[in-house]
Design an enzyme around this catalytic site. Structure first.
Site, PDB file in Angstrom:
ATOM      1  N   THR A 107      -0.419  11.473   3.483  1.00 31.48           N
ATOM      2  CA  THR A 107       0.856  12.213   3.456  1.00 31.48           C
ATOM      3  C   THR A 107       1.860  11.334   2.692  1.00 31.48           C
ATOM      4  O   THR A 107       2.777  10.769   3.299  1.00 31.48           O
ATOM      5  CB  THR A 107       1.376  12.511   4.876  1.00 31.48           C
ATOM      6  OG1 THR A 107       1.389  11.278   5.626  1.00 31.48           O
ATOM      7  CG2 THR A 107       0.528  13.515   5.596  1.00 31.48           C
ATOM      8  N   LEU A 128      -3.328   2.262  14.312  1.00 32.76           N
ATOM      9  CA  LEU A 128      -4.214   1.215  13.802  1.00 32.76           C
ATOM     10  C   LEU A 128      -3.463   0.295  12.856  1.00 32.76           C
ATOM     11  O   LEU A 128      -2.880   0.765  11.873  1.00 32.76           O
ATOM     12  CB  LEU A 128      -5.389   1.847  13.048  1.00 32.76           C
ATOM     13  CG  LEU A 128      -6.151   2.955  13.768  1.00 32.76           C
ATOM     14  CD1 LEU A 128      -7.156   3.598  12.812  1.00 32.76           C
ATOM     15  CD2 LEU A 128      -6.855   2.408  14.998  1.00 32.76           C
ATOM     16  N   PHE A 175       6.658  -8.329  17.587  1.00 37.44           N
ATOM     17  CA  PHE A 175       7.437  -7.730  16.496  1.00 37.44           C
ATOM     18  C   PHE A 175       8.886  -8.198  16.488  1.00 37.44           C
ATOM     19  O   PHE A 175       9.806  -7.427  16.218  1.00 37.44           O
ATOM     20  CB  PHE A 175       7.336  -6.193  16.520  1.00 37.44           C
ATOM     21  CG  PHE A 175       6.089  -5.740  15.796  1.00 37.44           C
ATOM     22  CD1 PHE A 175       4.852  -5.961  16.345  1.00 37.44           C
ATOM     23  CD2 PHE A 175       6.155  -5.126  14.560  1.00 37.44           C
ATOM     24  CE1 PHE A 175       3.705  -5.595  15.673  1.00 37.44           C
ATOM     25  CE2 PHE A 175       5.012  -4.756  13.882  1.00 37.44           C
ATOM     26  CZ  PHE A 175       3.778  -4.984  14.447  1.00 37.44           C
ATOM     27  N   LEU A 176       9.069  -9.474  16.829  1.00 33.73           N
ATOM     28  CA  LEU A 176      10.414 -10.060  16.801  1.00 33.73           C
ATOM     29  C   LEU A 176      10.475 -11.173  15.760  1.00 33.73           C
ATOM     30  O   LEU A 176      11.379 -11.995  15.788  1.00 33.73           O
ATOM     31  CB  LEU A 176      10.782 -10.618  18.181  1.00 33.73           C
ATOM     32  CG  LEU A 176      10.874  -9.604  19.325  1.00 33.73           C
ATOM     33  CD1 LEU A 176      11.164 -10.316  20.639  1.00 33.73           C
ATOM     34  CD2 LEU A 176      11.957  -8.557  19.051  1.00 33.73           C
ATOM     35  N   ASN A 177       9.476 -11.203  14.846  1.00 28.25           N
ATOM     36  CA  ASN A 177       9.443 -12.268  13.847  1.00 28.25           C
ATOM     37  C   ASN A 177      10.352 -11.935  12.671  1.00 28.25           C
ATOM     38  O   ASN A 177      10.085 -10.997  11.916  1.00 28.25           O
ATOM     39  CB  ASN A 177       8.024 -12.501  13.337  1.00 28.25           C
ATOM     40  CG  ASN A 177       7.122 -13.038  14.430  1.00 28.25           C
ATOM     41  OD1 ASN A 177       7.601 -13.690  15.364  1.00 28.25           O
ATOM     42  ND2 ASN A 177       5.843 -12.766  14.327  1.00 28.25           N
ATOM     43  N   GLY A 206       6.611  -4.471   5.191  1.00 25.77           N
ATOM     44  CA  GLY A 206       6.073  -3.751   4.030  1.00 25.77           C
ATOM     45  C   GLY A 206       4.914  -2.907   4.494  1.00 25.77           C
ATOM     46  O   GLY A 206       4.827  -2.550   5.666  1.00 25.77           O
ATOM     47  N   CYS A 255       2.946   2.104   5.757  1.00 23.91           N
ATOM     48  CA  CYS A 255       3.365   2.973   6.868  1.00 23.91           C
ATOM     49  C   CYS A 255       4.843   2.873   7.226  1.00 23.91           C
ATOM     50  O   CYS A 255       5.560   3.876   7.159  1.00 23.91           O
ATOM     51  CB  CYS A 255       2.522   2.675   8.087  1.00 23.91           C
ATOM     52  SG  CYS A 255       0.776   2.834   7.759  1.00 23.91           S
TER      53      CYS A 255
END
Ligand code: UGA
EC number: 1.1.1.22
Length: 428
Positions: A89, A161, A257-259, A265, A268
């Site tokens: 998509t 994923l 996910f706090l880096n 990039g 997605c």
């Protein structure tokens, strides 16, 4: 308890389709991939993955030619209990999702199922804007089958994923989301996953579609938030990694996910956040937070160039070593990699770029054919005036003596991966 073996067809042998098909075959189902690219289909049938993905080759070797096959036509999919739609998509010029491949696949499925007596569940796995399964997929399939057909059901089963870790993510999911047009349809898709010990969440079709966008947008927001805090910390001499470590121990926040660094990039996050913004605008909303997530992300590559200037001044004619080209570690994928705007800017300002990436050199050569690529980090660092670390490859943390080959030891990390102890670097 005997587990059910299903016949599964997967439309699209790209990244998501191939991982999904291989994993379902690995779980024991009989799987057929429909991939229009005949070369890709041939490779799959030989057990050779057309893309790099950790553990995929092993799984393909175990399944291809046994209970996994690929073909470039839709014939025979009428034996399938479930038909997964896994086509792309891509973004249109305005950022909204292009549903051409979804429409075509749905029409082809409808034609292929015409006259079939069997009950099939057509299941969308592609990331699609909420409402797509109801307003695009169902009508396109029903065009051939006729509105009265009750031999089909519809589900939306998003994937979560991560590239480079997709097989593990498939086999050990945090949750499986199944949105469905009926209980009957949902129960068939649930059977496909019954060997996995996983939490299953059942929803409406639209909610499942929205869960996917919301998950990616939330993760992207965590990254942009960390980057904004990091930018403030940098101004006042605080280590943002120390800060986020202290913050992440709060279980309401969690440490992932706090880096902070160059930003996100890949194929997605940028695309999905933009598509969600477009969807919101189309529906009369002005999603200011989501727009800021993109704005922060777009600024981050420019910031590493600013840091470079503060360390070595004008970069015209200077040799800059770039370590890392892939959009993240463990992949050869450079789509929307933050290294692209960084290299672009280095070249615009007249720098000489020498690059190294453990996997992504060939992909990047298509974008920057004229920079120098090396086969190891040491050679890329030879005689460099400065080094920029742009991807979080774990092997970069083992580099030590290689930095002695630089002309001057200016190391700037766009991703926190070097130990920073013993190396005179500038951490993000
Ligand atoms: C992402 C999601 O993590 C998957 O759950 C989702 O299924 C997938 O998109 C998709 O929609 O198909 P992926 O794009 O493979 O997976 O990569 P991530 O591991 O999520 O990383 C994305 C980007 O964020 C990378 O550039 C990475 O360097 C960056 N990142 C990640 C940070 O800058 N900071 C972090 O703390 C974490």
């Amino acid at each position: 308890m005997e587990s059910t073996i299903l016949n599964i067809s997967v439309i699209g042998g790209g990244y998501v389709g191939l991982v999904t098909a291989s994993c379902f075959a690995y779980l024991g189902h009989t799987v057929r991939i429909v991939e229009i690219d005949t070369k890709k289909a041939e490779l799959i049938n030989k057990g050779i993955p057309p893309i790099y993905e950790e553990k995929l080759e092993d799984i393909l070797k175990q399944t291809s030619g046994k209970n996994l096959s690929a073909q470039s036509h839709y014939e025979g999919i009428d034996d399938a209990d479930i038909i997964f739609i896994c086509v792309g998509t891509p973004p249109q010029d305005d950022g909204s999702a292009d549903l051409t491949y979804i429409t075509r696949a749905s029409e082809s499925i409808g034609s292929a199922l015409k006259g079939s007596e069997k009950y099939h569940v057509i299941t969308v796995k592609s990331t699609v804007p909420p409402g797509t399964t109801e307003s695009v997929v169902i009508p396109a399939v029903m065009k051939s089958l006729g509105d009265t057909s009750d031999s089909v059901g519809f589900c939306m089963n998003p994937e979560f994923l991560r590239e480079g870790r997709a097989i593990d993510d498939f086999l050990h999911p945090d949750r499986i989301v199944i949105g469905g047009s009926s209980e009957k349809a949902i129960s068939v898709v649930q059977k496909a996953y019954e060997k996995l010990d996983a939490l299953v969440i059942t929803t409406s079709l639209k909610a499942a579609e929205m869960i996917k966008y919301t998950s990616n947008a939330f993760l992207a927001t965590k990254i942009s938030f960390s980057n904004e805090i990091g930018n403030i910390c940098k101004r006042i001499g605080i280590d943002v990694y120390e800060v986020m470590k202290g913050v992440g121990y709060d279980h309401r926040i969690n440490p992932y996910f706090l880096n902070a660094g160059l930003g996100f990039g890949g194929s997605c996050f940028p695309k999905d956040v933009m598509a969600l913004i477009k969807l919101a605008e189309k529906n009369g909303e002005n999603p200011i937070l989501l727009k800021s997530v993109i704005d922060v992300n777009e600024q981050q590559p420019g910031r590493i160039i600013q840091v470079l200037h503060t360390r070595i001044g004008d970069i015209r004619g200077k040799r800059i070593a770039v370590l890392g080209l892939a959009f993240k570690d463990n992949t050869d994928d450079v789509r929307d990699s933050r290294s692209i705007p960084v290299i672009d800017e280095l070249l615009t300002q007249g720098a000489i770029v020498s690059a190294f990436d453990p996997m992504a050199t060939e992909s990047m050569k298509k974008i920057f054919p004229d920079i120098t690529y090396h086969t190891n980090a040491g050679d890329a660092l030879e005689g460099a005036d400065a080094c920029l670390v742009l991807t979080e490859w774990p092997e970069f943390s083992k580099l030590t003596d290689e930095f002695n080959r630089m002309k001057s030891p200016v190391i700037i990390e766009g991703r926190r991966i070097l130990s920073c102890s013993g190396i005179e670097g500038v951490c993000w």
